[in-house]
Enzyme design. Structure first.
Site, PDB file in Angstrom:
ATOM      1  N   GLU A  47      -1.545   2.384   4.859  1.00  0.00           N
ATOM      2  CA  GLU A  47      -2.105   1.936   6.136  1.00  0.00           C
ATOM      3  C   GLU A  47      -1.082   1.092   6.888  1.00  0.00           C
ATOM      4  O   GLU A  47      -0.395   0.247   6.302  1.00  0.00           O
ATOM      5  CB  GLU A  47      -3.363   1.103   5.878  1.00  0.00           C
ATOM      6  CG  GLU A  47      -3.963   0.503   7.145  1.00  0.00           C
ATOM      7  CD  GLU A  47      -5.171  -0.388   6.879  1.00  0.00           C
ATOM      8  OE1 GLU A  47      -5.954  -0.604   7.826  1.00  0.00           O
ATOM      9  OE2 GLU A  47      -5.337  -0.858   5.729  1.00  0.00           O
ATOM     10  N   LYS A 140      -8.715   4.174  13.327  1.00  0.00           N
ATOM     11  CA  LYS A 140      -9.738   3.457  12.570  1.00  0.00           C
ATOM     12  C   LYS A 140     -10.927   3.166  13.483  1.00  0.00           C
ATOM     13  O   LYS A 140     -10.771   2.593  14.567  1.00  0.00           O
ATOM     14  CB  LYS A 140      -9.131   2.153  12.042  1.00  0.00           C
ATOM     15  CG  LYS A 140      -9.872   1.495  10.894  1.00  0.00           C
ATOM     16  CD  LYS A 140      -9.034   0.339  10.362  1.00  0.00           C
ATOM     17  CE  LYS A 140      -9.580  -0.203   9.058  1.00  0.00           C
ATOM     18  NZ  LYS A 140      -8.695  -1.277   8.514  1.00  0.00           N
ATOM     19  N   CYS A 178      -8.595   2.457   4.818  1.00  0.00           N
ATOM     20  CA  CYS A 178      -8.977   1.196   4.186  1.00  0.00           C
ATOM     21  C   CYS A 178     -10.501   1.063   4.093  1.00  0.00           C
ATOM     22  O   CYS A 178     -11.145   1.890   3.475  1.00  0.00           O
ATOM     23  CB  CYS A 178      -8.328   0.026   4.917  1.00  0.00           C
ATOM     24  SG  CYS A 178      -8.141  -1.460   3.889  1.00  0.00           S
TER      25      CYS A 178
END
Length: 316
Positions: A47, A140, A178
Site C-alpha cells: 500500500e 481506497k 488495507c
C-alpha cells in the site's frame, strides 16, 4: 493448464525517497521476480509504496484546528505523490515507466500508490499488464481513521475486478487496500466478480493480519496475496515531507514488522508471513483455476451459499 507463479515483495522503507527512486526500486524487484525459478508472472507491492505511507505523521491537524506547519507538511507530501495524468493532460511519467518495466520483464505488476489529482490525494492501487500497460486503477473507498485528513474517499463504482492472462491462463484479479479488507460488503463485491487472485496491499503489520488473510482466502475460496513494508528499528521519526513516513516510534521500536503472506483457497499459508526483514515470497500453482474449483465444492459464498433468506435483526 499451465502453472502460474505469484510473488510478493516486502521492501525496507527508505525515508525521503523520491518517486523516481521508488520506481527504480520497483525495476529491481521486477528483475528479481523475473529471475525466480520458475519465473514469476505477477508481482504485488505494498500500500502507498509510490508516494509513501505517512505513518506517525500528524500534519498538525486536530478537530477544529490546522497550523501553517501542518499545511506545509501536507503540501510537501502531496508534491511527492504520483500524477498519472488524464486524457487531457500528461502525468509525471510514472505510468509510462511502470509500463516499460512490466513489459521488459513480462511481469504483471500491482502496486499501491498515493495519487494526486489537483489538490486532492487518493490511496490507490495500480494494475500494470506487461502487454496492455495500465489496465486498471482503484482508489481506497474510505481511508482509515486519521488517513482521512490527507486522503480523500471515492465511490463504489471504483471496485471492478481485472481480467488478464498469466502464462497463457485467463485470470481474474481484484484488490482491497488495507482495512478495506474488514468491509464485508466490499469483500463480497470482489467475490461476486469471480475473483481468483485477491490482492491485499497493506500497512498493517500486526500478527492478527495473517488471520484476516486466511479468513478471506477461505471465505472467498481464492488465492490471497498481501504485501507490506518492513520498517527497521533504526529508522528515526521523520516528517512526511516527500518520504514514505514509515518510521519507528519514539521508543525506537519497529513500527511495521511486515507480515507479507500468500494464502491458498482453503486457508493454508503457502508462503510467509515474512517478519522483520526485506524479502520476496513466491509460490507456483500448477492449475490455479482447478484448485479454486475444488475448494468451492463445499463452500461458494456467491453460489450455493447465496440463499434467498433475509436476516432482520430484532432490536426489541
Amino acid at each position: 493448464m499451465a502453472p502460474v507463479t505469484l510473488s510478493v515483495y516486502q521492501p525496507i522503507t527508505q525515508p525521503n525517497s523520491s518517486i523516481e527512486c521508488v520506481v527504480d526500486d520497483i525495476e529491481t524487484y521486477a528483475y528479481l521476480a523475473a529471475q525466480t525459478t520458475p519465473r514469476s508472472h505477477l508481482l504485488l507491492l505494498p500500500e502507498a509504496f509510490l508516494g509513501g505511507y505517512p505513518r506517525g505523521s500528524s500534519f498538525d491537524a486536530v478537530v477544529g484546528s490546522r497550523t501553517p506547519a501542518g499545511r506545509a507538511q501536507y503540501a510537501s507530501y502531496a508534491a511527492g505523490a504520483v500524477d498519472l495524468g488524464s486524457k487531457m493532460t500528461p502525468g509525471d511519467g510514472t505510468k509510462e515507466r511502470l509500463e516499460t518495466i512490466a513489459n521488459s520483464h513480462n511481469l504483471f505488476i500491482v502496486v499501491g500508490c498515493v495519487e494526486r489529482v489537483g489538490g486532492t490525494l487518493y490511496c490507490a492501487v495500480l494494475f500494470v499488464d506487461p502487454q496492455r500497460g495500465l489496465i486498471g486503477k482503484r482508489r481506497k473507498l474510505i481511508p482509515t481513521a486519521t488517513e482521512r485528513v490527507i486522503w480523500s474517499h471515492t465511490h463504489t463504482s471504483n471496485i471492478p475486478a481485472i481480467t488478464t492472462t498469466l502464462n497463457g491462463v485467463q485470470m481474474t484479479l481484484a484488490a482491497a487496500i488495507c482495512w478495506e479488507n474488514y468491509m464485508p460488503l466490499l469483500r463480497y463485491t470482489l467475490y461476486a466478480q469471480n475473483t481468483q487472485i485477491y490482492l491485499a496491499p497493506t500497512a498493517d503489520g500486526r500478527e492478527s493480519w495473517t488471520s484476516t488473510m486466511r479468513h478471506i482466502a477461505m471465505e472467498g475460496r481464492c488465492f490471497v496475496l498481501s504485501a507490506n513494508s518492513f520498517v527497521p528499528p533504526e529508522e528515526k521519526k521523520e516528517a512526511a515531507a516527500g518520504s514514505s513516513g514509515q518510521v519507528a516510534d519514539q521508543q525506537g521500536r519497529t513500527s511495521c514488522r511486515g507480515g507479507s503472506v500468500i494464502v491458498g483457497p482453503l486457508g493454508d499459508i503457502l508462503a510467509g508471513p515474512l517478519w522483520d526483514k526485506e524479502g520476496m515470497l513466491t509460490v507456483t500453482i500448477k492449475d490455479l483455476p482447478d484448485e479454486i474449483l475444488q475448494a468451492k465444492m463445499d463452500f461458494d459464498v456467491v453460489g450455493h451459499y447465496k440463499g434467498p433468506w433475509k436476516v432482520v435483526p430484532d432490536h426489541t
